[in-house]
Design a protein around this motif. Structure first.
Motif, PDB file in Angstrom:
ATOM      1  N   ILE A 118       3.648 -27.050   8.756  1.00  0.00           N
ATOM      2  CA  ILE A 118       3.632 -25.752   8.602  1.00  0.00           C
ATOM      3  C   ILE A 118       4.817 -25.558  10.106  1.00  0.00           C
ATOM      4  N   GLY A 119       5.836 -24.537   8.672  1.00  0.00           N
ATOM      5  CA  GLY A 119       7.379 -24.558   9.969  1.00  0.00           C
ATOM      6  C   GLY A 119       6.770 -24.471  11.395  1.00  0.00           C
ATOM      7  N   THR A 120       7.462 -24.651  12.040  1.00  0.00           N
ATOM      8  CA  THR A 120       6.765 -24.111  13.921  1.00  0.00           C
ATOM      9  C   THR A 120       7.435 -22.907  13.603  1.00  0.00           C
ATOM     10  N   ASP A 121       8.060 -22.919  13.591  1.00  0.00           N
ATOM     11  CA  ASP A 121       9.076 -21.053  14.335  1.00  0.00           C
ATOM     12  C   ASP A 121       8.795 -20.339  12.379  1.00  0.00           C
ATOM     13  N   ASP A 122       8.781 -20.652  11.567  1.00  0.00           N
ATOM     14  CA  ASP A 122       8.401 -19.295  10.082  1.00  0.00           C
ATOM     15  C   ASP A 122       7.450 -19.560   9.837  1.00  0.00           C
ATOM     16  N   LYS A 123       6.372 -20.572  10.033  1.00  0.00           N
ATOM     17  CA  LYS A 123       5.290 -20.629   9.656  1.00  0.00           C
ATOM     18  C   LYS A 123       4.732 -20.709   7.971  1.00  0.00           C
ATOM     19  N   VAL A 124       6.165 -20.862   7.829  1.00  0.00           N
ATOM     20  CA  VAL A 124       5.983 -21.632   5.899  1.00  0.00           C
ATOM     21  C   VAL A 124       5.728 -22.241   5.369  1.00  0.00           C
ATOM     22  N   LEU A 125       4.132 -22.846   5.106  1.00  0.00           N
ATOM     23  CA  LEU A 125       3.973 -23.856   4.047  1.00  0.00           C
ATOM     24  C   LEU A 125       5.639 -25.300   4.313  1.00  0.00           C
ATOM     25  N   ARG A 126       5.200 -26.059   4.491  1.00  0.00           N
ATOM     26  CA  ARG A 126       6.427 -27.273   4.168  1.00  0.00           C
ATOM     27  C   ARG A 126       6.529 -28.613   2.872  1.00  0.00           C
ATOM     28  N   LYS A 127       5.547 -28.654   3.555  1.00  0.00           N
ATOM     29  CA  LYS A 127       5.011 -29.907   2.468  1.00  0.00           C
ATOM     30  C   LYS A 127       3.434 -30.082   3.018  1.00  0.00           C
ATOM     31  N   ALA A 128       2.922 -30.905   2.106  1.00  0.00           N
ATOM     32  CA  ALA A 128       1.118 -31.193   1.404  1.00  0.00           C
ATOM     33  C   ALA A 128       1.059 -32.570   0.745  1.00  0.00           C
ATOM     34  N   ARG A 129       0.221 -32.838   1.355  1.00  0.00           N
ATOM     35  CA  ARG A 129      -0.254 -34.006   0.541  1.00  0.00           C
ATOM     36  C   ARG A 129      -1.539 -34.690   0.047  1.00  0.00           C
ATOM     37  N   LEU A 130      -2.733 -34.362  -0.735  1.00  0.00           N
ATOM     38  CA  LEU A 130      -3.586 -34.249  -1.205  1.00  0.00           C
ATOM     39  C   LEU A 130      -3.982 -35.918  -2.026  1.00  0.00           C
ATOM     40  N   GLN A 131      -5.089 -35.870  -1.843  1.00  0.00           N
ATOM     41  CA  GLN A 131      -5.566 -37.757  -1.397  1.00  0.00           C
ATOM     42  C   GLN A 131      -7.278 -37.889  -2.006  1.00  0.00           C
ATOM     43  N   GLY A 132      -7.789 -38.498  -3.663  1.00  0.00           N
ATOM     44  CA  GLY A 132      -8.857 -37.986  -3.346  1.00  0.00           C
ATOM     45  C   GLY A 132      -8.767 -39.244  -4.535  1.00  0.00           C
ATOM     46  N   ARG A 133     -10.501 -39.400  -4.385  1.00  0.00           N
ATOM     47  CA  ARG A 133     -10.871 -40.935  -4.703  1.00  0.00           C
ATOM     48  C   ARG A 133     -12.287 -40.522  -5.620  1.00  0.00           C
ATOM     49  N   ILE A 134     -12.873 -41.031  -6.388  1.00  0.00           N
ATOM     50  CA  ILE A 134     -14.471 -40.796  -7.415  1.00  0.00           C
ATOM     51  C   ILE A 134     -14.617 -41.978  -8.193  1.00  0.00           C
ATOM     52  N   GLU A 135     -16.149 -42.304  -7.523  1.00  0.00           N
ATOM     53  CA  GLU A 135     -16.801 -43.096  -8.506  1.00  0.00           C
ATOM     54  C   GLU A 135     -17.893 -42.832  -8.849  1.00  0.00           C
ATOM     55  N   VAL A 136     -18.011 -43.256 -10.000  1.00  0.00           N
ATOM     56  CA  VAL A 136     -18.617 -42.172 -11.011  1.00  0.00           C
ATOM     57  C   VAL A 136     -20.221 -42.735 -11.148  1.00  0.00           C
ATOM     58  N   ALA A 137     -21.208 -42.824 -10.805  1.00  0.00           N
ATOM     59  CA  ALA A 137     -22.926 -43.523 -10.956  1.00  0.00           C
ATOM     60  C   ALA A 137     -22.757 -43.271 -12.561  1.00  0.00           C
ATOM     61  N   GLU A 138     -23.683 -44.248 -12.870  1.00  0.00           N
ATOM     62  CA  GLU A 138     -24.199 -44.266 -13.982  1.00  0.00           C
ATOM     63  C   GLU A 138     -25.327 -42.839 -15.098  1.00  0.00           C
ATOM     64  N   ARG A 139     -25.550 -42.769 -13.999  1.00  0.00           N
ATOM     65  CA  ARG A 139     -26.107 -41.791 -14.200  1.00  0.00           C
ATOM     66  C   ARG A 139     -25.353 -40.085 -14.941  1.00  0.00           C
ATOM     67  N   ASP A 140     -23.757 -40.132 -14.479  1.00  0.00           N
ATOM     68  CA  ASP A 140     -23.393 -38.898 -14.308  1.00  0.00           C
ATOM     69  C   ASP A 140     -22.394 -39.513 -16.004  1.00  0.00           C
ATOM     70  N   ARG A 141     -22.490 -40.780 -16.077  1.00  0.00           N
ATOM     71  CA  ARG A 141     -20.332 -40.871 -16.732  1.00  0.00           C
ATOM     72  C   ARG A 141     -20.638 -40.144 -17.814  1.00  0.00           C
ATOM     73  N   LYS A 142     -22.062 -40.222 -19.131  1.00  0.00           N
ATOM     74  CA  LYS A 142     -21.788 -39.360 -20.426  1.00  0.00           C
ATOM     75  C   LYS A 142     -21.403 -37.675 -19.952  1.00  0.00           C
ATOM     76  N   VAL A 143     -22.076 -37.388 -18.613  1.00  0.00           N
ATOM     77  CA  VAL A 143     -21.188 -35.732 -18.565  1.00  0.00           C
ATOM     78  C   VAL A 143     -20.307 -35.469 -18.130  1.00  0.00           C
ATOM     79  N   LEU A 144     -19.131 -36.824 -17.858  1.00  0.00           N
ATOM     80  CA  LEU A 144     -18.241 -36.744 -17.357  1.00  0.00           C
ATOM     81  C   LEU A 144     -17.313 -37.290 -17.999  1.00  0.00           C
ATOM     82  N   GLY A 145     -17.653 -37.638 -19.577  1.00  0.00           N
ATOM     83  CA  GLY A 145     -16.769 -37.929 -20.887  1.00  0.00           C
ATOM     84  C   GLY A 145     -16.365 -39.887 -20.501  1.00  0.00           C
ATOM     85  N   GLY A 146     -17.815 -40.080 -19.676  1.00  0.00           N
ATOM     86  CA  GLY A 146     -17.136 -41.689 -20.290  1.00  0.00           C
ATOM     87  C   GLY A 146     -16.377 -42.141 -18.806  1.00  0.00           C
ATOM     88  N   VAL A 147     -15.871 -40.558 -17.865  1.00  0.00           N
ATOM     89  CA  VAL A 147     -14.991 -42.129 -16.887  1.00  0.00           C
ATOM     90  C   VAL A 147     -15.523 -42.047 -15.940  1.00  0.00           C
TER      91      VAL A 147
END
Length: 321
Positions: A245-274
């Motif tokens: 976030i900009g120090t002076d203008d308080k405007v968001l200048r950059k962002a990063r989002l990282q995620g990881r999922i591991e699907v248990a066997e019981r949930d794979r069908k409802v998530l389309g095989g993922v």
């Protein structure tokens, strides 16, 4: 109707997905020093976040660019890395509650590259394929722009229209220190992401895409019901974000989002095989305060022609072409 035009009908889905998965990001080398007190750092981080989403004339206009890389396991159609790129401008006219915007998007999936744009001008929406714009029905445009009224500056209004509300997803935010992003002094913040709130916003976005008939065309789920969201939340192993976030203008200048999922066997069908997936999204906000004019496309096609393009795309997807 060419295959290229059919594929470009997916551009709206790619664009909104890109906007949804990102926040804002940039080059960094922290020079500031945190206090070492998590409570104090958390309070300082929250204060900066509150300032970034407040009324701010300096956030009236800017350019947004981003790249999102997604890898999905268990579904052959998404083998390899799926990449979404987005780039364009927004501008909040004086006295208006809804920004104008013109965003180009590209999607690379299984060696197929597609592209298109979404334009909002004077609260009217257009899907643009090449030089031709297709005006959305007023009822759909009104649903797109409605969330902007509750947000308080041009950048957050732009995000809110696509259910990008990262200030609501974060928890345990911590101020890391001061750093430079594209030569601008910024405050670097890290946070955990609440999967329940993130996927609730994704569900709202999915309803919007389904109303536009985009989910059907590109083979995406038409809704994310409670069972699907619960399975996704259970599957999350990593969900973290960073913002600058900009120090002076308080405007968001950059962002990063990282995620990881591991699907248990019981949930794979409802998530389309993922069976698993990873996400790495980086978005930058630049040209803050520069004048960015947005206008409706001059060459117009009918909404019914757009729907035919989407129908043809859906058929191509179902037939594996």
């Amino acid at each position: 109707m060419t295959a290229q035009v059919r594929l470009k009908g997916a551009a709206l889905a790619a664009l909104i997905a890109a906007l949804t998965l990102g926040a804002c990001g940039g080059d960094s080398s922290d020079s500031g020093v945190s206090t070492g007190d998590p409570a104090a750092n958390g309070a300082a981080a929250q204060k900066l976040i509150d300032e970034a989403i407040a009324q701010n004339p300096k956030a009236t206009t800017a350019r947004i660019d981003g790249t999102i890389d997604v890898q999905v396991k268990g579904v052959p159609r998404f083998a390899g890395t799926t990449q979404v790129t987005v780039g364009g401008v927004y501008h909040l006219p004086d006295g208006k509650q809804v920004p104008d915007l013109d965003m180009d998007v590209g999607l690379v999936l299984n060696d197929h590259a597609i592209g298109g744009a979404l334009v909002l001008s004077d609260s009217k929406g257009f899907v643009k394929l090449g030089n031709t714009g297709y005006k959305l029905p007023d009822a759909i445009s009104q649903k797109i722009v409605a969330p902007a009224a509750a947000a308080r500056n041009g950048l957050t209004k732009t995000g809110a229209m696509f259910y990008i509300n990262p200030q609501d997803w974060q928890r345990d935010a911590q101020l890391v220190g001061e750093t430079k992003v594209a030569g601008e002094s910024t405050q670097h913040i890290t946070a955990e992401i609440r999967p329940d709130r993130f996927f609730a916003d994704i569900a709202r976005l999915t309803r919007l895409l389904t109303m536009l008939r985009v989910t059907q065309a590109v083979g995406l789920p038409t809704e994310l019901g409670p069972k699907v969201r619960a399975a996704l939340v259970r599957s999350v192993k990593v969900a973290k974000g960073e913002v600058w976030i900009g120090t002076d203008d308080k405007v968001l200048r950059k962002a990063r989002l990282q995620g990881r999922i591991e699907v248990a066997e019981r949930d794979r069908k409802v998530l389309g095989g993922v069976t698993g997936a990873t996400l790495d999204a980086v978005i930058t906000v630049s040209e803050v305060g520069d004048r960015h004019e947005v206008s409706a496309p001059k060459q117009l096609g009918s909404y019914s022609a757009l729907q035919l393009s989407l129908d043809a795309l859906g058929e191509a997807v179902r037939n594996g072409r």
